[in-house]
Write an enzyme that holds these catalytic residues in place. Sequence first.
Site, PDB file in Angstrom:
ATOM      1  N   TYR A  49       0.849  -1.189   0.000  1.00 35.08           N
ATOM      2  CA  TYR A  49       0.000   0.000   0.000  1.00 35.08           C
ATOM      3  C   TYR A  49       0.888   1.244   0.000  1.00 35.08           C
ATOM      4  CZ  TYR A  49      -3.930  -3.047   1.353  1.00 35.08           C
ATOM      5  OH  TYR A  49      -4.887  -4.034   1.402  1.00 35.08           O
ATOM      6  N   SER A 143      -4.879 -14.508   2.129  1.00 33.14           N
ATOM      7  CA  SER A 143      -5.639 -13.555   1.318  1.00 33.14           C
ATOM      8  C   SER A 143      -5.431 -13.870  -0.156  1.00 33.14           C
ATOM      9  CB  SER A 143      -5.170 -12.125   1.622  1.00 33.14           C
ATOM     10  OG  SER A 143      -5.867 -11.180   0.848  1.00 33.14           O
ATOM     11  N   ALA A 202     -17.556  -2.020  -2.233  1.00 36.79           N
ATOM     12  CA  ALA A 202     -17.375  -1.970  -3.694  1.00 36.79           C
ATOM     13  C   ALA A 202     -16.753  -0.648  -4.129  1.00 36.79           C
ATOM     14  CB  ALA A 202     -18.694  -2.226  -4.408  1.00 36.79           C
ATOM     15  N   LEU A 205     -19.132   2.334  -4.256  1.00 41.44           N
ATOM     16  CA  LEU A 205     -20.399   2.267  -4.992  1.00 41.44           C
ATOM     17  C   LEU A 205     -21.573   2.035  -4.044  1.00 41.44           C
ATOM     18  CD1 LEU A 205     -21.409   2.418  -7.936  1.00 41.44           C
ATOM     19  CD2 LEU A 205     -21.378  -0.059  -7.988  1.00 41.44           C
ATOM     20  N   LEU A 206     -21.359   1.209  -3.010  1.00 39.28           N
ATOM     21  CA  LEU A 206     -22.449   0.883  -2.086  1.00 39.28           C
ATOM     22  C   LEU A 206     -22.680   1.955  -1.025  1.00 39.28           C
ATOM     23  CD1 LEU A 206     -21.754  -2.938  -1.692  1.00 39.28           C
ATOM     24  CD2 LEU A 206     -23.784  -1.895  -2.730  1.00 39.28           C
ATOM     25  N   LYS A 209     -22.642   7.082  -3.332  1.00 40.43           N
ATOM     26  CA  LYS A 209     -22.013   8.316  -3.811  1.00 40.43           C
ATOM     27  C   LYS A 209     -22.101   8.466  -5.327  1.00 40.43           C
ATOM     28  CE  LYS A 209     -17.477   8.583  -3.624  1.00 40.43           C
ATOM     29  NZ  LYS A 209     -16.095   8.500  -3.102  1.00 40.43           N
TER      30      LYS A 209
END
Length: 309
Positions: A49, A143, A202, A205-206, A209
């Site tokens: 990251y 992961s 997501a 998206l959820l 916005k």
Amino acid sequence: MTRIGSTDVFPLALGANPFGWTSDEATSHEVLDAFVEGGGQVIDTADSYGDGASESILGSWFERSGRRDDVLLATKVGRKSDRRNLRPETVRTAVGESLERLRTDRIDLLWAHYDDEDTPLAETLATFEELVQAGSVGELGISNYSPDRILEWLEIAEREGFRKPVALQPEYSLLRRTSYEDRRQAIATEAGLAVLPYWGLASGLLTGKYDSVEDIKQAADSRRGGIAEGYASPEAFDVVRVVEEVAQAHDAEPGTVALAWLLGRDGVTAPIASVSRVSQLPSLLAVPDLALSAEETARLTEASDAVRR
């Protein structure tokens, strides 16, 4: 509270991927302060990251705040730009560098970020065991591994007497369900793995916005918008509308509803969600307290069934 390995934790994890990306150091520190003050404990980052920037910001926060012992620190190896593999020498070097950036002597939960099929899994696991025995790493997590490779990991750990993994980090949300529900869910349940899903919103998206693909393309924050566009479809926006309707009934944020649905799914321990500023954090901390009715859960699931990917 919920449990990861032998540790009781708040059932929502803070994703540190915005640190050094969409959040500068000062803002990231404010988010961390507020998250821990709000009862949060699990902080999830990775050496990839910001190519280490996220870990460095966390390290400076630990040094400034003195709150290292108040969190369960999770980071990942195997995906940094200069070492995309899990060879023994790479894992040792990566963990050493992560500890330096994080300004700590231990990683509470070390994830294998992505599978490295070119390195024998037994060699990687032997190196993880070495780090656990040295005290540099507490627990292990998986992961982005295929179901077959997760089963192989569990088999090797059992056979060799290695520390068994305690957690699984799959992608899982109202808009992406198949990869977890088809096989990983059953494996995690059978093996007793805590499940910490990522991208539960997501890529925004959820949260409601965006109203359309055009909205995503025109978003000021194009760095996240590009990812959100991958989730967009007429059926996905139908899901968003149901999320918004349920949120309105509870006087809650849509993101809180989406994560509450996720937290209620079989096997899920603590969704991972991230924010870029403190004002977004209350909607995350509110997730465990939002009780969806059976009818609301069914509506959300039915809308999600139409996406089913």
